[in-house]
Design an enzyme around this catalytic site. Structure first.
Site, mmCIF file in Angstrom:
data_model
loop_
_atom_site.group_PDB
_atom_site.id
_atom_site.type_symbol
_atom_site.label_atom_id
_atom_site.label_comp_id
_atom_site.label_asym_id
_atom_site.label_seq_id
_atom_site.Cartn_x
_atom_site.Cartn_y
_atom_site.Cartn_z
ATOM 1 N N CYS A 118 13.831 -1.796 8.362
ATOM 2 C CA CYS A 118 14.040 -2.311 7.016
ATOM 3 C C CYS A 118 15.467 -1.953 6.624
ATOM 4 O O CYS A 118 16.269 -1.563 7.473
ATOM 5 C CB CYS A 118 13.018 -1.741 6.030
ATOM 6 S SG CYS A 118 13.233 0.011 5.716
ATOM 7 N N HIS A 123 18.227 -1.450 -3.713
ATOM 8 C CA HIS A 123 17.002 -1.752 -2.954
ATOM 9 C C HIS A 123 15.905 -2.098 -3.957
ATOM 10 O O HIS A 123 15.346 -1.220 -4.614
ATOM 11 C CB HIS A 123 16.604 -0.545 -2.105
ATOM 12 C CG HIS A 123 15.539 -0.825 -1.089
ATOM 13 N ND1 HIS A 123 14.233 -1.064 -1.432
ATOM 14 C CD2 HIS A 123 15.595 -0.905 0.262
ATOM 15 C CE1 HIS A 123 13.519 -1.267 -0.334
ATOM 16 N NE2 HIS A 123 14.331 -1.182 0.704
#
Length: 681
Positions: free
Chosen positions: A447, A603
């Site tokens: 990720c 994020h």
């Protein structure tokens, strides 16, 4: 199986800290309120006998006491939130489940207010419901069940005509059903379990209390490195032992009994499973910190003084010992074992001196003053000579063994070897080798922050090698390895996959460009460390410290320092003038670099990589220049809340040389687009 169970126990232990965290506030109210009503404090401060002051004191006592009276429900809510990653839906589900289980048990067993009047019946009135008393254990069971329902059903899809109930709305519905079913076996088997617990605790305390308190202190301390000590001490503090209060109610658990006795001004009999920590935390460990400082190399003493000084002060005042204990735990395990033995002996010593001290948080001076000195119900002053003896023992034992066995405690480490280097082309090969090679890779993923690798044999993974290659941290969960390489994690994963498929990694960032870029970045970093960088809020919402983000990579600052925002609007805007450096393929994260050279990662949400871009709309592209306030990304806030672990959005400074962040509006509170978020230096 054993590793999976161990991991689950660690999660439960951590979840128990959330409800426990409210106890110091409740204890503060109760202790001060009770002390103000006591003759001892009134003798020294006659003015507090005033009617208005006494009314406030009674209100404070009641406000603190209500928390302890409802601990089972608080544990249900807290454990649910802790095990569900901080989502409030789990708490709602836990509350629904708790009242349904208690109401169903009460009706099934035909409990009435008349039954409750008999202390031997095991019945109680909980939130006004006559029911079976399951105590804190009942709350923990409901909290764990609510978290299971959340983790199982938070992203469930239903037919369109039932779409309103899909996702997180389905969780309380399932919890209502499961708690109703749970009530029947609980009603049938819990009385037997409760009788067994009472018999065990009575036998434990009556047979040889001295041995019991020593083993409690010794084992609890040994469990700290594994994070399991919260599970171990919970039964002793909240269930084992019993005492009847003035109202005829049976109170269970050493801590609950102690607090109830303080509240009533009764003769103290509790505290056996708490008081031993005061000499260790207030005297012993600070002395150990002094020994570590004195044995540090001369050139390192200034740094060690700051490190050990703050850790020692934290231990003395609050009883939080982990910063100090973890400084020697791994490099000197023998010292930690001796520390555990001394902890057990401290419990035994205070028991033999017939002291009865307790706390709401830990064995630091704050609790010692509020619940020992102020109430003045026991010989609290005996802790001081015992503590001074402990300080001498800790200091000389630690100093002798550190020098004799050449332990590498803080300030005595060897000079760090040079980190391994690898060009951008060589890095994926080096990481693959450090993971044990192609044959050891079972599953490969990534990720925005980390490389996620499931391996066949964890022993083949070179964790120090991964850190030398640039991983700021490596997490191990069973056979799952997570190497924190930051924004380049996905690129490394892509190139590793090509290598494993027999393809040639073609010029990911050409060798010559990579060398040139390395020089420029090095120059930029040395220059930017002298600059001040202003970062404005890229989102509107509630500011939260990184330490409260339910993801270890962010909360432990493995990616870098920063802050988080829980958004109230689905927009991300540029926090400064600069350029878009990187956009993750699934659109949930964006990397920016300011005109002054600050690198920032935003994020959006947690585990949002699994959404595969659904719910996100990009308004910029990589390499595009932006001005502060420009719209970068739109995101569907409701969709993320219903389908991701959390909508909380970390904002991270990814440059390791920038460590001084000044949060102008604090690390809590509401913030809007354009407000100054922090200044980085």
């Amino acid at each position: 199986m054993r590793k999976k169970l161990f991991g689950q126990l660690q999660r439960i232990g951590k979840a128990l800290m959330l409800p426990v965290a409210i106890l110091p506030a409740a204890g503060l109210l109760l202790a001060i309120g009770t002390a103000m009503q006591g003759e001892s404090l009134q003798h020294y401060l006659p003015f507090i006998q005033n009617g208005g002051v006494q009314t406030v004191a009674k209100l404070m006592t009641g406000a603190g006491g209500i928390i302890f009276d409802n601990l089972p429900m608080i544990f249900a809510l807290g454990v649910a939130i802790g095990l569900a990653g901080g989502d409030g839906v789990a708490a709602i589900a836990a509350f629904v489940g708790y009242i349904i289980m208690n109401k169903t048990m009460g009706d099934f067993l035909q409990v009435t207010p008349k039954n409750i009047g008999d202390p031997a019946s095991g019945y109680a009135s909980i939130l006004g419901i006559p029911t079976l008393q399951t105590g804190v254990f009942g709350g923990i069971i409901i909290g764990a069940l609510a978290a299971w329902c959340y983790n199982k059903f938070y992203n469930i899809n239903l037919p369109s005509y039932l779409g309103f109930f899909a996702g997180k709305r389905f969780v309380p519905i399932m919890m209502a059903t499961t708690s109703f079913i749970l009530a029947f076996p609980m009603a049938l088997i819990w009385p037997t379990i409760q009788s067994g617990l009472n018999a065990f605790s009575t036998g434990l305390l009556d047979s040889n209390t001295g041995v019991a308190v020593f083993l409690f202190g010794f084992i609890k301390r040994l469990l700290i490195p594994f994070g399991l000590h919260h599970i171990f001490h919970a039964p002793f503090w909240f269930e084992f032992g019993s005492w009847k209060n003035a109202a005829g109610e049976i109170i269970h658990g050493d801590q609950r009994i102690f607090i109830e006795q303080i509240r009533e001004g009764a003769h103290l009999t509790a505290g056996k499973f708490m008081q031993g920590e005061f000499p260790v935390m207030m005297f012993g460990l600070p002395a150990a910190a002094l020994a570590i400082y004195h044995t540090a190399k001369p050139e390192n003493k200034k740094v060690v003084a700051g490190l050990m000084g703050s850790a020692a002060l934290t231990s003395f005042l609050t009883g939080i010992t982990e910063p100090l204990e973890f400084s020697f735990l791994f490099v000197a395990p023998l010292l930690f074992f001796i520390h555990a033995v001394l902890d057990g002996l401290s419990f035994l010593t205070l028991y033999l001196l017939d002291l009865h001290l307790g706390y709401t948080f830990s064995g630091g001076f704050i609790d010692y003053f509020l619940l020992g000195i102020l109430p003045n119900k026991t010989q609290w002053w005996l802790v001081i000579p015992v503590g001074l003896v402990y300080a001498v023992i800790y200091y000389f034992v630690f100093r002798f063994l550190i020098v004799k066995l050449k332990y590498k405690t803080p300030g005595r480490e060897d000079k760090q070897s040079q980190a391994a280097t690898a060009s951008a082309t060589e890095l994926p090969y080096a990481v693959l080798e450090a993971m044990g090679g192609k044959a050891n890779i079972k599953h490969l993923d990534a990720c925005i922050t980390r490389l996620r690798v499931e391996v066949n044999d964890k022993s083949k993974v070179d964790v120090p090698g991964l850190k030398d290659l640039g991983a700021s941290g490596v997490l191990e969960v069973g056979n799952n390895m997570q190497a924190i390489f930051g924004p380049k994690s996905d690129q490394i994963k892509h190139e590793m996959q090509q290598i494993m498929n027999g393809q040639v990694v073609e010029n990911p960032t050409t060798m010559e460009d990579d060398k040139d870029e390395t020089v420029v970045v090095a120059e930029d970093k040395s220059a930017t460390s002298e600059l001040s960088h202003i970062v404005h809020a890229p989102l509107t919402g509630e500011v939260t410290p990184l330490s409260e983000v339910p993801d270890q990579v962010f909360s432990e600052k493995m990616m870098g320092d920063g802050i988080a925002i829980k958004p109230s609007q689905g927009e991300v805007r540029a926090p400064f003038n600069g350029k878009v450096q990187m956009i993750f393929p699934t659109k949930h994260a964006i990397g920016l670099v300011s005109d002054s050279g600050l690198e920032l990662l935003i994020h959006i949400g947690l585990d949002t990589v699994k959404l595969n871009g659904e719910g996100f709309t990009l308004h910029v592209e990589e390499g595009q220049e932006v001005k502060q306030g420009d719209l970068l990304i739109n995101f569907d806030l409701d969709y993320i809340r219903n389908h991701a672990k959390s909508d909380i959005t970390p904002i991270i400074v990814t440059q390791g040389n920038i460590t001084n962040l000044d949060f102008k509006q604090g690390e809590h509170g509401n913030i809007s687009f354009g407000d100054q978020l922090f200044e980085a230096k």
